[in-house]
Design an enzyme around this catalytic site. Structure first.
Site, PDB file in Angstrom:
ATOM      1  N   SER A 176       4.096   2.131   8.242  1.00 20.27           N
ATOM      2  CA  SER A 176       3.736   1.137   7.213  1.00 20.27           C
ATOM      3  C   SER A 176       4.966   0.641   6.468  1.00 20.27           C
ATOM      4  O   SER A 176       5.850   1.427   6.116  1.00 20.27           O
ATOM      5  CB  SER A 176       2.800   1.776   6.200  1.00 20.27           C
ATOM      6  OG  SER A 176       1.533   1.913   6.764  1.00 20.27           O
ATOM      7  N   GLY A 177       4.975  -0.655   6.199  1.00 20.03           N
ATOM      8  CA  GLY A 177       6.069  -1.250   5.443  1.00 20.03           C
ATOM      9  C   GLY A 177       7.248  -1.628   6.307  1.00 20.03           C
ATOM     10  O   GLY A 177       8.113  -2.397   5.898  1.00 20.03           O
ATOM     11  N   ASP A 200      -2.773  -9.342   1.133  1.00 18.49           N
ATOM     12  CA  ASP A 200      -1.570  -9.402   0.274  1.00 18.49           C
ATOM     13  C   ASP A 200      -0.827  -8.061   0.212  1.00 18.49           C
ATOM     14  O   ASP A 200      -0.356  -7.640  -0.853  1.00 18.49           O
ATOM     15  CB  ASP A 200      -1.959  -9.862  -1.146  1.00 18.49           C
ATOM     16  CG  ASP A 200      -2.740 -11.165  -1.116  1.00 18.49           C
ATOM     17  OD1 ASP A 200      -2.237 -12.120  -0.508  1.00 18.49           O
ATOM     18  OD2 ASP A 200      -3.862 -11.217  -1.666  1.00 18.49           O
ATOM     19  N   HIS A 240       0.811  -1.220   0.000  1.00 22.21           N
ATOM     20  CA  HIS A 240       0.000   0.000   0.000  1.00 22.21           C
ATOM     21  C   HIS A 240       0.853   1.284   0.000  1.00 22.21           C
ATOM     22  O   HIS A 240       0.334   2.368  -0.259  1.00 22.21           O
ATOM     23  CB  HIS A 240      -1.024  -0.006   1.152  1.00 22.21           C
ATOM     24  CG  HIS A 240      -0.476   0.336   2.491  1.00 22.21           C
ATOM     25  ND1 HIS A 240      -0.175  -0.606   3.447  1.00 22.21           N
ATOM     26  CD2 HIS A 240      -0.176   1.527   3.058  1.00 22.21           C
ATOM     27  CE1 HIS A 240       0.282  -0.006   4.528  1.00 22.21           C
ATOM     28  NE2 HIS A 240       0.287   1.299   4.318  1.00 22.21           N
TER      29      HIS A 240
END
Lengths: 232, 185
Positions: A182-183, A85, A41
């Site tokens: 995030s990530g 995913d 994302h």
């Protein structure tokens, strides 16, 4: 990271920052000299690798190492605004030279099991609270793995937690990942203080809210996918 | 009539106290330069890395030697490092030797082969002497039948490795981060 603390220089040497125009957007983890693992994302708005840069070191301003991005591979089944995913690999244009402060995290085998209540760490340059300020120095927080059954309870995430996700945090709230993390990595220490990447910061409602722990992409679930894309 | 001008000397000789002051300043500056040179050449020790290849005829290759952080690999690395530590700590280079680090294992015709990096600290003007001595120490100690380590005769000499490259190799294993659980103060 909410209710966390400043990380010391060589504590999380695999942590990378993915940036556009010098601005931090997402975290990532170094899994080899040329590959980063992150969340799909992060690239919802910009997939062009030329626009991205990776930096290493605990501070965003005055990083230790910077690298251009050569390519971005997002999971084929990922769709923006969905949580499934949520995984991508990023290839650096030139490999990093490993040092005490910049080196890779271990990837677990597909069979690696993490039990509920295990102590794990999440790190990042994300907001210090929901809609709060962003730090310049990397932050860390220890959280606990929660079972999917607990996280799927009606008053928690009501069935939204799938087999490709790992839930971590506290039902009481407070310690959590937040926007901008995030990530980034969720790691667990195994024998001899070796750290394994078990999760990728993915989603959650608010930050540090009661009954809303963090949800992470489960790395073991995507082990074969990582192997197929990055050969690691 | 104009009086013809007389040429005056435009220079004038330095007063003795000025000559003394300038000479003292030059001597002082030279002394500082020489002092710094001596300090950096004699006392400023830097890290040097040497690569070596060792044979272990008594140990058969096991695929787990290629698995990162496997017990068999970690144990053998420790055993080799202890052996090399022992050799250098009782040698004339014990003040210069810091540590050894096993880089990898490979199968070969004579059992198992290990590539190692040796880390020393010494002044740069001693480089050749220390390299020669280190080489002799390794050779002399590994010639004996007591050690399970043998010198790799196909690569008889220690090879100097550039510091950045050595750091890259030393940090190439995964997952080395914060000590956990953190020490309580």
């Amino acid at each position: 990271v909410t209710h966390g603390q400043i990380a010391s220089q060589a504590a999380w040497p695999w942590q990378a920052s993915l940036q556009m125009d010098g601005t931090h957007f997402c975290g990532a983890s170094l899994i080899s000299a040329t590959w980063l693992l992150t969340a799909a994302h992060c690239f919802d708005n910009q997939k062009n690798p030329k626009m991205w840069m990776a930096s290493f070191g605990t501070t965003l301003r005055a990083p230790l190492v910077r690298r251009k991005v050569q390519s971005i591979i997002v999971h084929e089944n990922y769709a923006p605004h969905k949580h499934e995913d949520d995984i991508a690999v990023v290839k650096l244009a030139t490999p990093v030279l490993f040092s005490e402060n910049v080196h890779r995290v271990c990837l677990p085998n597909a069979t690696f099991e993490v039990l509920p209540k295990s102590k794990v760490f999440v790190t990042g340059w994300g907001a210090l609270k929901a809609s709060g300020p962003f730090p310049n120095t990397l932050r860390q927080v220890e959280v606990e793995v929660l079972s999917s059954d607990v996280c799927n309870r009606v008053y928690v995430y009501g069935g939204a937690v799938s087999s490709g996700m790992i839930c971590a945090g506290f039902l009481a709230g407070e310690r959590d990942a937040c926007e901008g993390d995030s990530g980034g990595p969720l790691v667990i220490a195994q024998d001899q203080n070796i750290w394994y990447l078990i999760g990728i910061v993915s989603w959650g409602i608010g930050c540090g809210k009661e009954n809303k722990p963090g949800l992470y992409t489960k790395v073991t679930h995507y082990r074969d996918w990582i192997k197929s894309k990055a050969n690691i | 009539l104009e009086k013809p001008g007389t040429l005056q000397r435009r220079t004038h000789s330095l007063k003795p106290w000025m000559i003394f002051l300038i000479t003292t300043a030059i001597v002082l500056a030279l002394a500082i330069i020489v002092g710094l040179l001596v300090y950096f050449l004699e006392y400023e020790q830097t890290i040097h890395y040497y690569q070596a290849s060792l044979q272990m005829p008594s140990i058969d290759y096991n695929p787990d030697f290629s698995v990162e952080h496997s017990k068999i690999k970690t144990d053998l690395k420790q055993k080799i490092n202890n052996e090399i530590d022992k050799i250098f700590q009782r040698s004339s280079l014990h003040h210069h030797y810091i540590q050894s680090h096993v880089v990898n294992f490979r199968p070969n015709n004579h059992g198992l082969k290990a590539n190692i990096l040796l880390r020393f600290k010494f002044t740069s003007n001693n480089a050749n002497t220390i390299k020669r001595q280190a080489n002799e120490i390794v050779h002399n100690n590994l010639k004996s039948s007591e050690s399970f380590l043998k010198i790799d005769t196909s690569l008889p000499y220690l090879t100097e490795v550039n510091g950045t490259q050595a750091e890259h190799v030393l940090n190439s294993c995964c997952g080395l981060g914060m000590e956990y659980p953190p020490m309580e103060r």
